[in-house]
Design a protein around this motif. Structure first.
Motif, PDB file in Angstrom:
ATOM      1  N   ASP A   1      -8.080  -5.617  38.652  1.00 43.67           N
ATOM      2  CA  ASP A   1      -9.175  -5.131  37.803  1.00 43.67           C
ATOM      3  C   ASP A   1     -10.441  -5.948  38.064  1.00 43.67           C
ATOM      4  OD1 ASP A   1     -10.921  -4.183  35.965  1.00 43.67           O
ATOM      5  OD2 ASP A   1      -9.805  -4.838  34.189  1.00 43.67           O
ATOM      6  N   PRO A   2     -11.275  -5.451  38.941  1.00 47.04           N
ATOM      7  CA  PRO A   2     -12.519  -6.198  39.261  1.00 47.04           C
ATOM      8  C   PRO A   2     -13.549  -6.171  38.134  1.00 47.04           C
ATOM      9  CG  PRO A   2     -12.409  -4.135  40.513  1.00 47.04           C
ATOM     10  CD  PRO A   2     -11.120  -4.224  39.732  1.00 47.04           C
ATOM     11  N   ARG A   3     -13.213  -5.495  37.062  1.00 45.64           N
ATOM     12  CA  ARG A   3     -14.073  -5.402  35.866  1.00 45.64           C
ATOM     13  C   ARG A   3     -15.381  -4.636  36.111  1.00 45.64           C
ATOM     14  NH1 ARG A   3     -12.337  -8.528  31.117  1.00 45.64           N
ATOM     15  NH2 ARG A   3     -10.237  -9.150  31.676  1.00 45.64           N
ATOM     16  N   THR A   4     -15.439  -3.904  37.196  1.00 39.31           N
ATOM     17  CA  THR A   4     -16.655  -3.141  37.485  1.00 39.31           C
ATOM     18  C   THR A   4     -16.902  -2.107  36.404  1.00 39.31           C
ATOM     19  OG1 THR A   4     -15.960  -3.346  39.761  1.00 39.31           O
ATOM     20  CG2 THR A   4     -17.815  -1.877  39.349  1.00 39.31           C
ATOM     21  N   GLN A   5     -15.843  -1.395  36.064  1.00 40.59           N
ATOM     22  CA  GLN A   5     -15.982  -0.330  35.066  1.00 40.59           C
ATOM     23  C   GLN A   5     -16.382  -0.910  33.707  1.00 40.59           C
ATOM     24  OE1 GLN A   5     -12.346   1.875  34.579  1.00 40.59           O
ATOM     25  NE2 GLN A   5     -13.382   3.426  33.317  1.00 40.59           N
ATOM     26  N   GLN A   6     -15.748  -2.027  33.367  1.00 39.42           N
ATOM     27  CA  GLN A   6     -16.069  -2.638  32.074  1.00 39.42           C
ATOM     28  C   GLN A   6     -17.518  -3.119  32.042  1.00 39.42           C
ATOM     29  OE1 GLN A   6     -14.449  -6.467  30.935  1.00 39.42           O
ATOM     30  NE2 GLN A   6     -14.107  -5.766  28.820  1.00 39.42           N
ATOM     31  N   ARG A   7     -17.960  -3.708  33.144  1.00 40.28           N
ATOM     32  CA  ARG A   7     -19.342  -4.194  33.191  1.00 40.28           C
ATOM     33  C   ARG A   7     -20.317  -3.024  32.990  1.00 40.28           C
ATOM     34  NH1 ARG A   7     -18.977  -6.680  37.873  1.00 40.28           N
ATOM     35  NH2 ARG A   7     -20.189  -4.994  38.796  1.00 40.28           N
ATOM     36  N   GLU A   8     -20.055  -1.937  33.684  1.00 37.66           N
ATOM     37  CA  GLU A   8     -20.944  -0.767  33.540  1.00 37.66           C
ATOM     38  C   GLU A   8     -20.895  -0.216  32.122  1.00 37.66           C
ATOM     39  OE1 GLU A   8     -19.670   1.762  36.715  1.00 37.66           O
ATOM     40  OE2 GLU A   8     -20.629   0.484  38.240  1.00 37.66           O
ATOM     41  N   TRP A   9     -19.680  -0.188  31.564  1.00 34.25           N
ATOM     42  CA  TRP A   9     -19.537   0.314  30.195  1.00 34.25           C
ATOM     43  C   TRP A   9     -20.316  -0.561  29.206  1.00 34.25           C
ATOM     44  CZ3 TRP A   9     -17.255  -2.279  26.031  1.00 34.25           C
ATOM     45  CH2 TRP A   9     -17.291  -1.543  24.842  1.00 34.25           C
ATOM     46  N   LEU A  10     -20.272  -1.866  29.406  1.00 34.01           N
ATOM     47  CA  LEU A  10     -20.990  -2.763  28.484  1.00 34.01           C
ATOM     48  C   LEU A  10     -22.491  -2.473  28.484  1.00 34.01           C
ATOM     49  CD1 LEU A  10     -18.936  -5.980  29.154  1.00 34.01           C
ATOM     50  CD2 LEU A  10     -19.373  -5.054  26.867  1.00 34.01           C
ATOM     51  N   LEU A  11     -23.056  -2.239  29.662  1.00 29.00           N
ATOM     52  CA  LEU A  11     -24.492  -1.913  29.708  1.00 29.00           C
ATOM     53  C   LEU A  11     -24.767  -0.566  29.046  1.00 29.00           C
ATOM     54  CD1 LEU A  11     -26.267  -2.934  33.035  1.00 29.00           C
ATOM     55  CD2 LEU A  11     -26.187  -4.087  30.823  1.00 29.00           C
ATOM     56  N   SER A  12     -23.867   0.383  29.278  1.00 28.14           N
ATOM     57  CA  SER A  12     -24.095   1.693  28.651  1.00 28.14           C
ATOM     58  C   SER A  12     -23.945   1.580  27.134  1.00 28.14           C
ATOM     59  CB  SER A  12     -23.171   2.769  29.234  1.00 28.14           C
ATOM     60  OG  SER A  12     -21.856   2.527  28.815  1.00 28.14           O
ATOM     61  N   ALA A  13     -23.073   0.684  26.672  1.00 29.81           N
ATOM     62  CA  ALA A  13     -22.918   0.481  25.218  1.00 29.81           C
ATOM     63  C   ALA A  13     -24.185  -0.126  24.627  1.00 29.81           C
ATOM     64  CB  ALA A  13     -21.709  -0.414  24.933  1.00 29.81           C
ATOM     65  N   VAL A  14     -24.810  -1.053  25.345  1.00 26.90           N
ATOM     66  CA  VAL A  14     -26.069  -1.645  24.879  1.00 26.90           C
ATOM     67  C   VAL A  14     -27.115  -0.541  24.705  1.00 26.90           C
ATOM     68  CG1 VAL A  14     -28.020  -3.107  25.619  1.00 26.90           C
ATOM     69  CG2 VAL A  14     -25.671  -3.959  25.806  1.00 26.90           C
ATOM     70  N   ALA A  15     -27.250   0.304  25.731  1.00 30.33           N
ATOM     71  CA  ALA A  15     -28.256   1.373  25.688  1.00 30.33           C
ATOM     72  C   ALA A  15     -27.940   2.377  24.582  1.00 30.33           C
ATOM     73  CB  ALA A  15     -28.333   2.064  27.048  1.00 30.33           C
ATOM     74  N   GLU A  16     -26.674   2.756  24.479  1.00 33.95           N
ATOM     75  CA  GLU A  16     -26.270   3.756  23.485  1.00 33.95           C
ATOM     76  C   GLU A  16     -26.445   3.221  22.062  1.00 33.95           C
ATOM     77  OE1 GLU A  16     -25.619   6.871  23.470  1.00 33.95           O
ATOM     78  OE2 GLU A  16     -24.972   6.911  21.361  1.00 33.95           O
ATOM     79  N   LEU A  17     -26.109   1.939  21.882  1.00 29.75           N
ATOM     80  CA  LEU A  17     -26.209   1.370  20.531  1.00 29.75           C
ATOM     81  C   LEU A  17     -27.662   1.436  20.033  1.00 29.75           C
ATOM     82  CD1 LEU A  17     -24.343  -1.869  19.463  1.00 29.75           C
ATOM     83  CD2 LEU A  17     -26.395  -1.085  18.330  1.00 29.75           C
ATOM     84  N   TRP A  18     -28.588   1.000  20.879  1.00 29.61           N
ATOM     85  CA  TRP A  18     -29.993   1.002  20.441  1.00 29.61           C
ATOM     86  C   TRP A  18     -30.485   2.435  20.215  1.00 29.61           C
ATOM     87  CZ3 TRP A  18     -33.625  -1.336  17.976  1.00 29.61           C
ATOM     88  CH2 TRP A  18     -34.930  -0.858  18.033  1.00 29.61           C
ATOM     89  N   ALA A  19     -30.189   3.339  21.154  1.00 26.69           N
ATOM     90  CA  ALA A  19     -30.694   4.718  21.046  1.00 26.69           C
ATOM     91  C   ALA A  19     -30.134   5.391  19.797  1.00 26.69           C
ATOM     92  CB  ALA A  19     -30.316   5.508  22.294  1.00 26.69           C
ATOM     93  N   SER A  20     -28.852   5.199  19.579  1.00 28.17           N
ATOM     94  CA  SER A  20     -28.191   5.840  18.463  1.00 28.17           C
ATOM     95  C   SER A  20     -28.650   5.231  17.122  1.00 28.17           C
ATOM     96  CB  SER A  20     -26.691   5.679  18.695  1.00 28.17           C
ATOM     97  OG  SER A  20     -25.959   6.255  17.727  1.00 28.17           O
ATOM     98  N   PHE A  21     -28.848   3.923  17.122  1.00 27.72           N
ATOM     99  CA  PHE A  21     -29.356   3.249  15.921  1.00 27.72           C
ATOM    100  C   PHE A  21     -30.729   3.800  15.547  1.00 27.72           C
ATOM    101  CE2 PHE A  21     -32.426   0.063  14.482  1.00 27.72           C
ATOM    102  CZ  PHE A  21     -31.906  -0.225  13.228  1.00 27.72           C
TER     103      PHE A  21
END
Ligand code: SR1
Ligand code: MG
Length: 421
Positions: A285-305
């Motif tokens: 698990d090179p954590r690539t997917q998780q890293r990308e997901w974390l950035l998308s969560a940052v963007a989604e959290l602010w937009a949705s908030f």
């Protein structure tokens, strides 16, 4: 008077209170109850009791900081704050707050809903490589609902002022003021950084005038601005979640403060994990997917908030029963345009605060007391130092240049660039 309890003491305490015992089993069955201490935070002791009828979570606040011992006394009034805040948050966003069953001011105990597996602390889950598809949406909802409804946008000023007084939490705020806004810039006695490879970076930070100026501006804001009832410790260790559910726990630092501190703190913690991902990568698990997901969560959290907060503002304004919320009559075209402008101005300022706070919050977790396991648990010392250094440089940059980070996309781009460095 107050008495510190151990597992057996907690069991007897619950068994003696039928309204609490009913969550676990009949008091007669208490001999068979299982009790364990599960607290892994810096401050309190937390117990889970399990019996034939179910389970219960009990928290006791001792008169000192757990992670430091008796040498660091701490107000036990934090339990009163936690009980009152859990109730207030639940009034606005019950789906993301554990139910409070009991508060005992004398024994400094609260009891609440036990969140069974697969619920787990999000920080631990993230370190294990988990992703939470609904986390960003749920946290955005929690933040928008609690921050909006406890602000002046949603209530008249007499009620607001009474709330500010009720949730006064001076001693806990002073802990945050010291650890978050002051200590990063001095060789404070409790400071530590995990990797000696960071010695030079930390020395540079201590002489960094621009970063220190930005931190002092934020410290003033943190101390002075009475904007909403903020959780004030909204990191990934204060969240329990599954793939489908999210609960925000531990509001003992809560007070009337700047909204950007809550939004910034949770984004900071998602980004700390983003920078820690490389240190946890394996061939499997090179954590690539998780890293990308974390950035998308940052963007989604602010937009949705942002969406949710503005929606609440419009809905509430339409009722016409508050002060600033009813400035504009959104039924008319002009009123709607004016309201839109008000929202844009409000969000622009909140975003700038959020970026600054997230920078200082990331910094302090790397160089002062109380680190994050995301970084500290990285086994390879060089890999850990590399992760920490990237996080440190990114955090310092956004702290000192918050006004230049104009959007969440730009923030994510900066994080990605810092990771590639
Ligand atoms: C002495 S308290 C250190 C930290 O632990 C808590 O979880 C807060 O994050 C605080 O800053
Ligand atoms: Mg906590």
């Amino acid at each position: 008077g107050f008495q510190a309890l151990d597992c057996e003491g907690i069991k007897a305490y619950v068994a003696a209170r039928p309204q609490l015992a009913k969550h676990v089993g009949s008091p007669d069955s208490s001999g068979s109850w299982q009790v364990r201490e599960i607290g892994d935070g810096n401050i309190n002791f937390v117990y889970v009791l399990e019996g034939p009828a179910g389970a219960l979570c009990v928290k006791q606040a001792l008169p000192y900081v757990r992670a430091a011992g008796e040498s660091w006394p701490l107000t036990q009034d934090r339990v009163r704050i936690e009980a009152a805040v859990l109730a207030e948050e639940a009034a606005h966003c019950p789906q993301h707050v554990p139910a409070l069953y009991h508060f005992d001011a004398r024994m400094c105990i609260i009891a609440m809903q036990y969140l069974p597996p697969p619920h787990g602390i999000v920080r631990k889950g993230l370190i294990e490589g988990r992703m939470y598809p609904l986390l960003a949406t749920h946290l955005a909802r929690f933040l928008a609902d609690t921050l909006f409804h406890t602000s002046l946008l949603a209530m008249p000023s007499d009620k607001f002022s009474a709330n500010v007084a009720r949730f006064s939490n001076v001693e806990m705020c002073r802990v945050s003021e010291q650890l978050i806004f002051t200590d990063p810039f001095f060789p404070a006695p409790r400071n530590r950084h995990t990797s000696p490879q960071l010695d030079a970076d930390v020395a540079t930070l201590h002489a960094d005038v621009a970063a220190r100026l930005a931190a002092s501006r934020l410290k003033v804001k943190f101390t002075q601005q009475r904007q909403a009832l903020i959780h004030a410790d909204l990191h990934t260790g204060s969240i329990m979640a599954t793939e489908h559910t999210t609960f925000v726990i531990d509001p003992e630092f809560a007070f009337y403060g700047p909204m950007g501190f809550d939004v910034g703190k949770i984004l900071a913690n998602l980004l700390l994990m983003y920078f820690a991902c490389d240190g946890h990568a394996t061939e499997a698990d090179p954590r690539t997917q998780q890293r990308e997901w974390l950035l998308s969560a940052v963007a989604e959290l602010w937009a949705s908030f942002q969406r949710r907060f503005c929606k609440l503002w419009r809905q509430h304004g339409a009722k016409g029963d508050a002060c600033s919320a009813s400035l504009f009559d959104t039924a008319s075209k002009e009123g709607s345009a004016a309201q839109q402008l008000a929202e844009q101005l409000f969000m622009a300022e909140l975003w700038r605060d959020t970026v600054g706070f997230l920078g200082i919050v990331m910094l302090r977790r790397l160089v002062t007391f109380a680190h994050v396991a995301d970084m500290d648990s990285i086994a390879d010392a060089d890999a850990r130092a590399a992760c920490e250094r990237r996080a440190l440089h990114f955090a310092r940059h956004v702290l000192a240049n918050a006004a230049g980070v104009s959007s969440v996309q730009q923030l994510c781009d900066l994080a990605q660039a810092a990771w590639q460095d």
